[in-house]
Design a protein around this motif. Structure first.
Motif, mmCIF file in Angstrom:
data_model
loop_
_atom_site.group_PDB
_atom_site.id
_atom_site.type_symbol
_atom_site.label_atom_id
_atom_site.label_comp_id
_atom_site.label_asym_id
_atom_site.label_seq_id
_atom_site.Cartn_x
_atom_site.Cartn_y
_atom_site.Cartn_z
ATOM 1 N N GLN A 44 0.843 -1.198 0.000
ATOM 2 C CA GLN A 44 0.000 0.000 0.000
ATOM 3 C C GLN A 44 0.870 1.237 0.000
ATOM 4 O O GLN A 44 1.598 1.477 0.973
ATOM 5 N N ARG A 45 0.800 1.976 -1.111
ATOM 6 C CA ARG A 45 1.468 3.275 -1.203
ATOM 7 C C ARG A 45 2.930 3.202 -0.799
ATOM 8 O O ARG A 45 3.439 4.042 -0.046
ATOM 9 N N GLY A 46 3.601 2.207 -1.288
ATOM 10 C CA GLY A 46 5.033 2.086 -1.061
ATOM 11 C C GLY A 46 5.431 1.321 0.176
ATOM 12 O O GLY A 46 6.623 1.095 0.404
ATOM 13 N N ALA A 90 -7.354 -1.303 6.174
ATOM 14 C CA ALA A 90 -6.651 -2.150 5.209
ATOM 15 C C ALA A 90 -7.182 -3.576 5.244
ATOM 16 O O ALA A 90 -7.335 -4.224 4.200
ATOM 17 N N ALA A 96 -2.722 -5.839 -3.232
ATOM 18 C CA ALA A 96 -2.648 -4.390 -3.413
ATOM 19 C C ALA A 96 -4.081 -3.873 -3.522
ATOM 20 O O ALA A 96 -4.578 -3.625 -4.625
ATOM 21 N N ARG A 120 -5.757 -1.237 -3.292
ATOM 22 C CA ARG A 120 -6.118 0.002 -3.981
ATOM 23 C C ARG A 120 -5.813 -0.037 -5.468
ATOM 24 O O ARG A 120 -6.179 0.896 -6.198
ATOM 25 N N ALA A 121 -5.137 -1.073 -5.938
ATOM 26 C CA ALA A 121 -4.690 -1.132 -7.330
ATOM 27 C C ALA A 121 -5.799 -1.653 -8.246
ATOM 28 O O ALA A 121 -6.702 -2.367 -7.791
ATOM 29 N N GLY A 172 -0.267 0.151 -11.700
ATOM 30 C CA GLY A 172 -0.939 0.111 -10.405
ATOM 31 C C GLY A 172 -0.156 -0.673 -9.382
ATOM 32 O O GLY A 172 -0.037 -0.266 -8.211
ATOM 33 N N ARG A 230 2.905 1.425 -8.257
ATOM 34 C CA ARG A 230 2.573 2.484 -7.284
ATOM 35 C C ARG A 230 2.449 1.920 -5.881
ATOM 36 O O ARG A 230 2.929 2.507 -4.910
ATOM 37 N N GLU A 231 1.778 0.763 -5.754
ATOM 38 C CA GLU A 231 1.571 0.195 -4.418
ATOM 39 C C GLU A 231 2.858 -0.376 -3.837
ATOM 40 O O GLU A 231 3.047 -0.403 -2.615
ATOM 41 N N GLY A 286 5.692 0.988 -4.375
ATOM 42 C CA GLY A 286 6.565 2.120 -4.115
ATOM 43 C C GLY A 286 7.756 2.187 -5.040
ATOM 44 O O GLY A 286 8.828 2.669 -4.658
ATOM 45 N N SER A 327 6.699 3.257 -11.702
ATOM 46 C CA SER A 327 5.783 2.531 -12.574
ATOM 47 C C SER A 327 6.349 2.395 -13.980
ATOM 48 O O SER A 327 6.181 1.361 -14.641
#
Length: 469
Positions: free
Chosen positions: A108-110, A152, A322, A324-325, A374, A377-378, A380, A383
């Motif tokens: 999540q977000r890196g 989460a 992931a 959110r992806a 995507g 990004r997750e 980190g 991309s």
């Protein structure tokens, strides 16, 4: 109920042209159809199996692609637990099982974190929800155990319900999910396996006795109409690349077509018209169940994600979540090397992800790019760098396949008994099998399809013997 010669002649008068006459005609060459055909043939019944595609296997297809280090599974991939019927069939097929470690991580977000505890926690939370015929979303809103989960883990829980079951969380029945969980527990469902040489070993094993006889298996045969009445059936079909084919006449028909095909309009590609129409209770069962959407991507990178690409990812990571992806679940398809990853998006998210015609190369390229960006990004990482590291990628959208129209079935609220109703025979004439016919908690599985084919074959054999007394 005995079938008279006159009744079979009457069915034969439905259409023109030459016909073949057999004991049983089977619609569909997937696991259920092949299993049933083999058992019927072994019992001494004459059989013809009709399959629309140019291959057998249905939603099982193992591909060997140039440049890839092993088999790519386009559809069914895992063996969940050790269901006895499937394990025995795989042993006869000499299918070699590879254990898949349950090493889960959340990205999540890196931030990449171990998720084995979270994974077990959401499974335990799901088991605490009431096993009533209410939708998961409604039950979850009222459950203190779900409200107590961090954000989460709540997203992970909903992703699991929708992704694993290819279902809509707002419609899927908790009673159906509970029945499935009970079946998995009894079959050792916490253990996971893949087949070293591909699931197609099972298809080849089931098809072998049928293919020894000329004319039993007929590929490229798209069924259009099934004329049925007490005493027999007549199946009208067309060639996949041409015009009408000779009709097939039989004492009984076994329908193993996917639920999505049964739900399709008769005039659509792959759609089938029953004459007369199926009984109301059968039509209600077909309409009551749901066919899930799945988009599956198999991506080959230049290097392992856990090396220079994503050093924060442990080398033993098998599943990456992931939430959110656009593609929320990824796994390493052992025993393939860590340069190969599978992406999975199921349920409503699959329909949102699969915009455009996935059969077009440019659309597929865009889907792969969205999925990989995507994931990057997750994790980190850059991309663009992750996209540049892609050597090849394959996209499989089962909802876009006119002879599948989805990945596998799931049970909405109000349809808990629909699988059994779908499986019920009609007038000793029409029989039904396939994963959607399961009523024991195994819909959507290979072993559910295998069991349904065996069950339908025994019903036909028993009633055929009774009619000959």
């Amino acid at each position: 109920m005995k079938r008279s010669a006159k009744a079979i002649r009457d069915v034969g008068e439905v259409g023109g042209g030459a016909t073949d006459v057999v004991d049983a005609v089977i619609l569909g060459g997937g696991v259920a159809g092949l299993q049933a055909a083999g058992k019927l043939q072994a019992a001494g019944l004459s059989v013809i199996l009709l399959e629309a595609r140019g291959r057998l296997g249905g939603r099982i297809e193992s591909r060997r692609l140039p440049g890839w280090p092993g088999v790519v599974e386009t559809g069914a991939e895992f063996v969940h637990g050790r269901p006895p019927l499937l394990i025995a069939a795989l042993a006869r097929a000499r299918g070699r099982l590879v254990p898949v470690p349950q090493q889960h991580h959340i990205a999540q977000r890196g931030v990449v974190a171990a998720a084995n505890r979270s994974w077990k926690k959401i499974q335990a939370t799901l088991e605490q929800l009431p096993a009533t015929d209410t939708a998961f979303s409604a039950a979850a809103r009222l459950a203190p155990a779900v409200r107590a989960l961090p954000g989460a883990e709540r997203r992970l829980l909903e992703n699991f319900v929708e992704g694993f079951n290819a279902a809509d969380a707002a419609r899927v029945s908790m009673r159906g999910l509970a029945r499935q969980a009970d079946a998995e527990e009894s079959e050792g469902g916490d253990r996971l396996y893949r087949l070293r040489d591909g699931y197609h070993a099972l298809i080849e094993h089931l098809a072998a006795p049928l293919q020894r006889r000329t004319g039993v298996v007929r590929l490229g045969t798209v069924v259009r109409q099934v004329h049925w009445k007490e005493g027999g059936v007549r199946v009208r079909a067309r060639a996949a690349w041409g015009g009408p084919l000779p009709d097939v006449r039989a004492r009984v028909a076994l329908v193993t077509l996917p639920l999505g095909v049964l739900q399709a309009p008769a005039r659509s590609v792959g759609g089938v018209r029953f004459v007369p129409a199926l009984p109301a209770e059968k039509r209600a069962a077909i309409a009551g169940l749901a066919m899930g959407s799945v988009v599956k991507l198999v991506v080959r990178f230049r290097a392992s994600l856990a090396s220079s690409l994503a050093p924060s990812l442990p080398a033993d990571a098998c599943f990456i979540h992931a939430p959110r992806a656009p593609v929320p679940t990824w796994w390493r398809p052992l025993p393939l090397p860590p340069t190969v990853m599978v992406g999975w998006v199921g349920g409503p998210a699959a329909a949102r992800f699969a915009t455009g015609d996935s059969g077009q190369p440019e659309v597929r390229r865009q889907m792969v790019e969205r999925a990989v960006r995507g994931l990057g990004r997750e994790l980190g990482i850059s991309s663009s760098a992750l996209c540049n590291s892609v050597e090849d990628a394959q996209v499989f959208d089962w909802a876009a396949d006119p002879f599948a129209r989805g990945a596998y079935s799931w049970v909405p609220v109000g349809a808990v008994n629909a699988g059994a109703a779908l499986a019920a025979a009609v007038d000793d004439c029409l029989y039904f099998a396939g994963e959607a016919c399961d009523s024991d908690g195994d819909p959507g599985t290979v072993h559910g399809a295998l069991a349904s084919g065996a069950r339908a074959a025994m019903e036909i054999i028993r009633r055929t013997r009774q009619s000959h007394r």
